[in-house]
Design an enzyme around this catalytic site. Structure first.
Site, PDB file in Angstrom:
ATOM      1  N   GLU A   1       0.837  -1.197   0.000  1.00  0.00           N
ATOM      2  CA  GLU A   1       0.000   0.000   0.000  1.00  0.00           C
ATOM      3  C   GLU A   1       0.873   1.248   0.000  1.00  0.00           C
ATOM      4  OE1 GLU A   1      -1.707   0.281   4.253  1.00  0.00           O
ATOM      5  OE2 GLU A   1      -1.481  -1.840   3.855  1.00  0.00           O
TER       6      GLU A   1
ATOM      7  N   CYS B   1       3.734   8.372   0.702  1.00  0.00           N
ATOM      8  CA  CYS B   1       4.335   7.489   1.704  1.00  0.00           C
ATOM      9  C   CYS B   1       4.403   6.103   1.063  1.00  0.00           C
ATOM     10  CB  CYS B   1       3.452   7.494   2.951  1.00  0.00           C
ATOM     11  SG  CYS B   1       3.963   6.307   4.182  1.00  0.00           S
TER      12      CYS B   1
ATOM     13  N   CYS C   1       6.799  -6.719   7.342  1.00  0.00           N
ATOM     14  CA  CYS C   1       7.968  -6.201   8.062  1.00  0.00           C
ATOM     15  C   CYS C   1       8.336  -7.197   9.149  1.00  0.00           C
ATOM     16  CB  CYS C   1       7.624  -4.844   8.682  1.00  0.00           C
ATOM     17  SG  CYS C   1       9.010  -4.063   9.541  1.00  0.00           S
TER      18      CYS C   1
ATOM     19  N   CYS D   1       7.498  -4.270  15.814  1.00  0.00           N
ATOM     20  CA  CYS D   1       7.049  -3.211  16.740  1.00  0.00           C
ATOM     21  C   CYS D   1       5.622  -3.532  17.190  1.00  0.00           C
ATOM     22  CB  CYS D   1       7.108  -1.845  16.069  1.00  0.00           C
ATOM     23  SG  CYS D   1       8.781  -1.392  15.564  1.00  0.00           S
TER      24      CYS D   1
ATOM     25  N   CYS E   1       2.377  -1.776  15.608  1.00  0.00           N
ATOM     26  CA  CYS E   1       2.358  -1.553  14.151  1.00  0.00           C
ATOM     27  C   CYS E   1       1.683  -2.697  13.399  1.00  0.00           C
ATOM     28  CB  CYS E   1       3.788  -1.376  13.656  1.00  0.00           C
ATOM     29  SG  CYS E   1       3.887  -1.087  11.880  1.00  0.00           S
TER      30      CYS E   1
ATOM     31  N   CYS F   1       0.403   2.746   8.416  1.00  0.00           N
ATOM     32  CA  CYS F   1       1.050   1.732   7.584  1.00  0.00           C
ATOM     33  C   CYS F   1       0.605   0.311   7.932  1.00  0.00           C
ATOM     34  CB  CYS F   1       2.562   1.854   7.648  1.00  0.00           C
ATOM     35  SG  CYS F   1       3.240   1.787   9.276  1.00  0.00           S
TER      36      CYS F   1
HETATM   37  N1  SAH Z   1      10.223   0.710   9.679  1.00  0.00           N
HETATM   38  C1  SAH Z   1      10.372   2.134   9.602  1.00  0.00           C
HETATM   39  C2  SAH Z   1       9.385   2.822   8.680  1.00  0.00           C
HETATM   40  C3  SAH Z   1       7.966   2.381   8.655  1.00  0.00           C
HETATM   41  S1  SAH Z   1       6.895   2.838   9.935  1.00  0.00           S
HETATM   42  C4  SAH Z   1      10.336   2.735  10.988  1.00  0.00           C
HETATM   43  O1  SAH Z   1      10.193   2.011  11.953  1.00  0.00           O
HETATM   44  O2  SAH Z   1      10.546   3.928  11.111  1.00  0.00           O
HETATM   45  C5  SAH Z   1       6.689   4.569   9.857  1.00  0.00           C
HETATM   46  C6  SAH Z   1       6.381   5.194  11.203  1.00  0.00           C
HETATM   47  O3  SAH Z   1       5.055   4.869  11.647  1.00  0.00           O
HETATM   48  C7  SAH Z   1       7.317   4.706  12.298  1.00  0.00           C
HETATM   49  O4  SAH Z   1       7.684   5.778  13.129  1.00  0.00           O
HETATM   50  C8  SAH Z   1       6.440   3.736  13.043  1.00  0.00           C
HETATM   51  O5  SAH Z   1       6.928   3.482  14.319  1.00  0.00           O
HETATM   52  C9  SAH Z   1       5.108   4.447  12.997  1.00  0.00           C
HETATM   53  N2  SAH Z   1       3.950   3.616  13.301  1.00  0.00           N
HETATM   54  C10 SAH Z   1       3.741   2.330  13.044  1.00  0.00           C
HETATM   55  N3  SAH Z   1       2.545   1.929  13.499  1.00  0.00           N
HETATM   56  C11 SAH Z   1       1.968   3.011  14.048  1.00  0.00           C
HETATM   57  C12 SAH Z   1       0.740   3.243  14.695  1.00  0.00           C
HETATM   58  N4  SAH Z   1      -0.152   2.265  14.892  1.00  0.00           N
HETATM   59  N5  SAH Z   1       0.490   4.484  15.150  1.00  0.00           N
HETATM   60  C13 SAH Z   1       1.396   5.488  14.966  1.00  0.00           C
HETATM   61  N6  SAH Z   1       2.570   5.328  14.369  1.00  0.00           N
HETATM   62  C14 SAH Z   1       2.868   4.097  13.919  1.00  0.00           C
END
Ligand code: SAH
Length: 349
Positions: free
Chosen positions: A90, A103, A110, A114, A117, A331
């Site tokens: 996406e 974006c 991934c 995290c 996420c 994302c």
């Molecule tokens: N893997 C990379 C880029 C992708 S995520 C990274 O970790 O930076 C892009 C951003 O969105 C990151 O800061 C991630 O921590 C954040 N993110 C992911 N899920 C989220 C959520 N549910 N709410 C807010 N931010 C989120």
């Protein structure tokens, strides 16, 4: 058959040479592709014999648009795309007063894990090639019939887990034969893979580096980000200092505020101590609640207090505007809900 979007100009020139063609043809073909002409047969200044060779060796591979979701709130558009092997990715197109920003995803899924996420649910399926990342932008430009001027690598995937492809992608989108997007209009976001921050610093690019910090100490970070067991905040900040020295660029720290987890005044004080004196900026993100995870968004009051503490202590801070919250724009969310709806297993898509 190779995807010509994976090729740099230099590589395409080499192909021309190897195939008994003049090198200048490479630039002509790039011009067509990045102008939006995606069939060799329509490239009017290319001789028929070369078109035949191109059709034999290359495809201009673009993903299929499965769905387009449009936010009623802010005109954000989210595209669900199917790659050649039917994997889903996406990307999100956002409107700002300075232009259109996209974006993009860098991997299918991934593996960073995290806890808040959606992209990590189901793990990592595979890396995207440079051309697949470029094709997200090409398709998006066609959908909105407008040039995209800014890129953030903040979709699904960890860019530094796909380093070589991401760097090649950055070279092509920045090149004047490619999309000609200035490096200062590109932001790469990472969960903090320290050796790769150091490697990127050596590339001396002018892109913005964003670090997903999300906690003010290692113990708390380890609770929500498995990568924190590998690299400490101290190591990350030291690598950022090096990045700033090498590039002169200000680093962004992303901090998703999660209710009761990392959003106290003490956390804000600890964070400001960590970042004191660093050429940086903090982007506070109200966490997007996703149904697979238990985490809740901080209250508006807490978010404002957190920001105030940082600002008072000299750390430049903004609260990220939520874009497309009515269309699962965070994302990985859209892909997840589509997979569930259509009952496609992770392996099968
Ligand atoms: N893997 C990379 C880029 C992708 S995520 C990274 O970790 O930076 C892009 C951003 O969105 C990151 O800061 C991630 O921590 C954040 N993110 C992911 N899920 C989220 C959520 N549910 N709410 C807010 N931010 C989120």
């Amino acid at each position: 058959m190779e995807n010509i979007l994976d090729f740099s100009l230099k590589e395409l020139k080499q192909w021309m040479k190897n195939n008994g063609e003049s090198e200048f043809r490479a630039k002509q073909i790039m011009d067509w592709i990045y102008k939006g002409v995606w069939q060799f047969d329509l490239m009017s200044n290319i001789p028929k014999s070369l078109k035949e060779k191109l059709n034999r060796d290359f495809s201009i591979y673009l993903p299929n648009i499965i769905d387009v979701f449009e936010s009623k709130k802010d005109n954000t558009k989210k595209l669900l795309l199917a790659l050649k092997d039917n994997n889903l990715i996406e990307c999100v197109i956002m409107n700002y007063n300075y232009g259109k920003s996209i974006c993009i995803s860098t991997q299918v899924g991934c593996r960073m894990g995290c806890k808040f996420c959606a992209s990590t649910v189901g793990g990592m399926i595979r890396n995207l090639s440079p051309g697949e990342m470029i094709s997200e932008i090409l398709v998006a430009q066609k959908v909105i019939d407008h040039r995209i001027s800014n890129i953030v690598l903040m979709g699904s995937g960890e860019p530094f887990d796909n380093y070589d492809n991401v760097v090649k992608f950055l070279e092509i989108v920045n090149a004047d034969y490619g999309l000609n997007i200035g490096q200062r209009h590109i932001t790469l976001s990472t969960c903090g893979i320290v050796p790769k921050i150091e490697e990127l610093a050596k590339e001396k690019m002018q892109i913005t580096l964003a670090i997903s910090l999300h906690a003010s100490n290692d113990l708390n970070r380890q609770k929500i980000m498995p990568i924190a067991n590998k690299y400490s905040i101290k190591e990350i900040i030291s690598a950022c200092r090096d990045y700033i020295d090498q590039t002169g660029r200000r680093v962004t720290f992303e901090y998703a505020l999660v209710k009761g987890v990392n959003d106290s005044v003490e956390d804000a004080i600890e964070l400001s101590d960590l970042l004191k004196g660093l050429l940086c900026h903090v982007n506070l993100i109200p966490v997007n609640e996703i149904k697979e995870k238990i985490y809740k968004k901080s209250s508006e009051d807490n978010i404002n207090k957190f920001k105030e503490v940082l600002s008072k202590r000299g750390i430049e801070t903004t609260v990220r505007k939520e874009m497309g919250s009515d269309i699962d724009a965070a994302c990985g969310q859209l892909r997840r809900s589509y997979i569930e709806k259509t009952q496609i297993s992770e392996e099968g898509c």
